[in-house]
Every structure is written in C-alpha cells, then in structure tokens.
Design a protein around this motif. Structure first.
Motif, PDB file in Angstrom:
ATOM      1  N   PHE A   1      -5.542   1.831   8.281  1.00  0.00           N
ATOM      2  CA  PHE A   1      -4.634   1.820   7.475  1.00  0.00           C
ATOM      3  C   PHE A   1      -5.226   0.277   6.250  1.00  0.00           C
ATOM      4  N   VAL A   2      -5.246  -0.616   6.848  1.00  0.00           N
ATOM      5  CA  VAL A   2      -5.705  -1.884   6.220  1.00  0.00           C
ATOM      6  C   VAL A   2      -7.215  -2.105   5.577  1.00  0.00           C
TER       7      VAL A   2
ATOM      8  N   GLY B   1      -9.842  -0.157  -0.987  1.00  0.00           N
ATOM      9  CA  GLY B   1      -9.461   0.151  -2.205  1.00  0.00           C
ATOM     10  C   GLY B   1      -9.193  -0.994  -3.424  1.00  0.00           C
ATOM     11  N   LEU B   2      -8.698  -2.098  -2.794  1.00  0.00           N
ATOM     12  CA  LEU B   2      -8.562  -3.098  -3.716  1.00  0.00           C
ATOM     13  C   LEU B   2     -10.024  -3.873  -4.175  1.00  0.00           C
TER      14      LEU B   2
ATOM     15  N   LEU C   1       1.051  -1.260   0.222  1.00  0.00           N
ATOM     16  CA  LEU C   1      -0.087   0.164  -0.108  1.00  0.00           C
ATOM     17  C   LEU C   1       0.948   1.376  -0.200  1.00  0.00           C
ATOM     18  N   THR C   2       0.272   2.376  -0.286  1.00  0.00           N
ATOM     19  CA  THR C   2       0.854   3.738  -0.365  1.00  0.00           C
ATOM     20  C   THR C   2       0.970   4.222   1.086  1.00  0.00           C
ATOM     21  N   ASP C   3       1.580   5.050   1.394  1.00  0.00           N
ATOM     22  CA  ASP C   3       1.666   5.764   2.713  1.00  0.00           C
ATOM     23  C   ASP C   3       0.215   6.221   3.083  1.00  0.00           C
ATOM     24  N   SER C   4      -0.509   6.533   2.285  1.00  0.00           N
ATOM     25  CA  SER C   4      -2.025   6.897   2.592  1.00  0.00           C
ATOM     26  C   SER C   4      -2.994   5.891   2.670  1.00  0.00           C
TER      27      SER C   4
ATOM     28  N   VAL D   1       2.629  -6.635  -8.860  1.00  0.00           N
ATOM     29  CA  VAL D   1       1.898  -7.465  -8.215  1.00  0.00           C
ATOM     30  C   VAL D   1       0.543  -7.219  -7.940  1.00  0.00           C
ATOM     31  N   VAL D   2       0.372  -5.895  -7.229  1.00  0.00           N
ATOM     32  CA  VAL D   2      -0.808  -5.280  -7.094  1.00  0.00           C
ATOM     33  C   VAL D   2      -1.784  -5.177  -8.590  1.00  0.00           C
TER      34      VAL D   2
END
Length: 473
Positions: A206-207, A213-214, A133-136, A145-146
């Motif tokens: 965060f998770v 998002g995914l 993931l990005t910092d945000s 891979v993403v």
C-alpha cells in the motif's frame, strides 16, 4: 531500577538514567521513524530496545501532527517510562532506543539522516487516514495537501542539485519521506527498507504504491530509483496502548519525573514480511516473527482485534459507555463482537490459530486497569469501517454465506453516526450528505463499498440491524 534515597524523583535524562544503572544506549540513529506517538514507543521502540543488538540501533523519531511530543522528549534525551499495566499491578522500565526526537517540520534533519548510508530503515506509524491515499493506494488528488505537495516536489526535483538542497515545504508524511529519499538518491547512500506499522491490509504494498505514485507525479527518475533501491516490508502490529491524561503513579513510585510516559498492556505482537537490504535489528530476539506470507496473520489481527475495537467504540459510545472494558461487559456490545468473530474466522485459513486468540482478546479487553477510551478508537471511522467490516462482509457475500453479523457491525457505525458520537473525519461532508439522502443506508454503504451497496440483500440486512440497534438505545 528501584529508587533509593539519593535518586528518588529524578528528572528523566541521560545522566540520571546512567547513574541509576541504565543500559548503554546507541550512539547514533540507524532507524528513522515518522509518526512519534505512544504506540510507536510501546511497540517498535520497545522491540528495538529489547533486541539482542539494541546498542547498534538507535532511532531518530519525527512527530506527525504536533511538535509537542518532540519538545517534551527532547528535554529527556528521548528517554521515557513505559508502564506495562497488568491486572495484578504495574511494571516500569525506561526505554532508551530513541536517541533523537524532531518535529515533523525538520525536513533538513530528515534529509541529513536519510543521506547517511548507516541509516537502514524507515518505520512509519502514520495511521490509515494520514497516508492521504485512496483505497487502491494511489495519491488522493482530491486532497489539497497532496496537490500542493506534488507541485512543490515537482518544482524542487526539477531544480539543479544546488537549488534542490535549499529545501522544500511539504506537509504530507509520504511527501516528506519522498523528499528524504530523493536526498538519499542524490547522496548515493544505498538501499533502505520502509516499514509501515499501521492497520492497513498489506501495508507494505500500500505504501509502496502511494510513494511511487507521488514519485511518478514529481520525478520519474526518482520513481525508478525507488523501484530499484527501496524495499517495502509489510507488518502486522498489536499492542493496546491507550491515550493517558495526567500523572501515572507507577512512574513516581519508580522514582522518575517523566513528562511523557506511556501506558500499555503486557501483550505485544509483531509479524513482518519483506527484505531489509541494509540490515535490521535482531527483533526476533525480542519476540517478533518473520514470515513469508503475512496476509492471514494480518487479517486475524485486523478483523478480530481492530474490528472488535471499532464495534465496541460505535455501539458503546451510542449506549453512553466510555471504555473498552465497560463496552465488552455490555451484553449487546459483546454479542455484536462475538457474532462478528464467528463470521470472520470462516475467512481465515487453516493453521492460523484463532480460538485462543479470541479468548485472549476478551481478557485483554476486560483488563480493568487499561483505560482504553472508545472515543480514541472511533477516530478516522470511515476508513476503519472499510478495512475492518467491509473486507469481511464482501468475502461473506462473495461466498454466498450469511453476512448478518458483518451487517450488524456496519449498522453499529451508522447508528453511531446518527447519534452524533463519532468524531469528525476526512469524509465528514460526504457522510452528512449520505445521512440526508432518501436512502441513507445505501448512500452510506456507497462511501465504504459500492459493491455492497449494490448487493440485493446486504443493504436490507443493514437497515434491519440499524432499526434493531436504535430500538435498544
């Protein structure tokens, strides 16, 4: 459980464990864990084994990067020896909370487990970089891979249910979790809690952000279901668990043949904040704490323990040291840590005890019987610098106070990069280009904090500290 003549040096498995009076084990898994490793076994699995209702809460653990751990533990029916290494000696216990071990590639088994209404919790020890993931907290679409996982999940989720059940090939840990959660949605198996146990600030949110998002990129229907049925619990975890190589004499002395023991320290801490809609173990009976506001406890641990670990790793490796115990006894390394602590605690609120905590940390670091290797701590360095040093520096700069100590912490990372003692991480290409830039200090700062890179004073403080550190090596 002390060995006797009839039971000494028995291979560790369910039969020998029961014969030697081991506690009754859970008969099924109600917790799924992603990231089977030593820390999980010294922490979440240990807390679960010590909960008052441990017999009701078995764990099915999936490996992260390598299948080796699953292969080893499967031969032992998920059992392993936990060696608690105090200054005066070792104690050995067999932990029985893990009732199933699987390689990460076993998506079919992950689907079966998450489709079971009795499974109430997914815990994670993936590490900061492993989330991709990005910092945000958004999926890192620069990661191939993403990108591949999103394409594959989009294809599978758009297929008829009978085709979707045929399986997918995804490689990211959050992508695998997402695939399992879609199976839970299709099975109408009810709500579930996701509990990350990594050193990421506000790790539950965060998770949640990354998983949603995914999901939104692959299936808006699944994203809606997650928002309604999945709880994300934030945690602060703390127990030093070094990587070990070779046999552990205490295990043999206890009469066991264990191919995968774990060594840890006596100290353990777990603070959690969030809801468990399908239930949870009574972890508080094993010493865990449940709070409404996790952030100050999280910051205390992340900055004081993890921040100090990173300083010791960077400065210690640069000075030719190998372990935390050796580094904390080095005057320069210790001064970098204590100065950083003095700046850090100004950002902790009243009521969060830190004086005794810092004293305890020094004792823990000095424990000569815990061989915590600096090279292990130095992995994924770029990501760790953002969370452990930059977070403090940005707060100090924003308050108009003196950020010299956090600047020296950042400089210790840069000195280690220049010395070539930091293991390569996902930012290796960017780091190489920054080191070759006309102004490498500012270029490296750009990678971890554009705001600090643009500050009028901070880059100069880092440059001065870097010069001073290199002059002492």
């Amino acid at each position: 459980m002390s060995p006797d003549a009839a039971t000494a040096h028995r291979p560790l498995d369910s039969a020998s464990f029961a014969e030697r009076g081991g506690a009754a084990r859970p008969d099924r898994a109600r917790i799924v864990h992603l990231g089977l490793g030593n820390f999980h076994r010294a922490h979440q699995a240990w807390y679960t084994a010590h909960a008052a209702d441990a017999a009701d809460w078995g764990i099915a653990s999936f490996t992260g990067r390598s299948p080796q751990q699953a292969e080893q533990l499967r031969r032992q029916d998920g059992l392993y020896c936990l060696v608690t290494r105090g200054e005066s000696g070792d104690t050995v216990e067999v932990v029985g909370s893990i009732v199933e071990v699987q390689d990460a590639s076993r998506l079919d088994r992950l689907v079966e487990l998450l489709s079971d209404p009795a499974v109430a919790i997914v815990t994670l020890t993936i590490t900061e970089a492993g989330y991709r993931l990005t910092d945000s907290g958004t999926p890192d679409t620069s990661d191939p891979v993403v990108v591949a996982d999103i394409a594959e999940l989009s294809r599978v989720f758009a297929a008829p249910p009978s085709d979707a059940a045929g399986g997918a090939t995804v490689n990211g840990s959050l992508s695998r979790l997402l695939y399992g959660l879609d199976a839970r949605r299709r099975a109408d198996a009810g709500p579930i809690a996701v509990v990350p146990c990594d050193n990421v600030p506000n790790n539950g949110d965060f998770v949640r952000s990354g998983l949603l998002g995914l999901a939104q990129a692959a299936s808006s229907e699944l994203a809606t279901w997650i928002g309604q049925h999945v709880s994300f619990v934030s945690t602060s975890v703390d127990r030093i668990t070094p990587r070990i190589d070779g046999p552990v004499p205490a295990v043999e002395a206890a009469g066991w043949i264990d191919v995968s023991p774990v060594v840890t320290e006596p100290f353990a801490d777990w603070v959690l904040s969030g809801d468990f809609p399908a239930g949870r173990p009574a972890w508080e009976t094993a010493g865990a704490r449940f709070v409404d506001d996790l952030e100050p406890w999280e910051n205390r641990k992340l900055w004081l323990l993890n921040g100090a670990h990173s300083i010791l790793a960077f400065a210690g490796l640069t000075r030719g040291l190998e372990t935390v115990a050796a580094a904390i006894d080095d005057p320069l390394c210790r001064a970098l840590v204590t100065d950083f602590w003095a700046e850090t605690v100004t950002h902790l609120p009243e009521g969060i005890e830190h004086v005794e905590y810092r004293r305890d940390l020094l004792d823990r670091f000095r424990n000569p019987r815990i061989e915590h290797r600096l090279a292990q701590i130095a992995s994924d360095a770029t990501t760790k610098v953002r969370y452990r040093f930059v977070a403090v520096a940005e707060r100090t700069v924003a308050e108009g106070a003196d950020p010299s100590a956090s600047a020296r912490a950042v400089a210790s990372w840069m000195a280690a990069l220049r010395a070539g003692v930091v293991p390569a991480d996902g930012a290796a290409g960017d780091l190489s280009r920054a080191l070759d830039a006309d102004d490498p200090v500012r270029a490296l700062l750009e990678l971890v904090s554009p705001a600090l890179a643009m500050d009028e004073r901070f880059p100069g403080l880092v440059a001065s500290a870097l010069h001073a550190l290199q002059a002492t090596d």
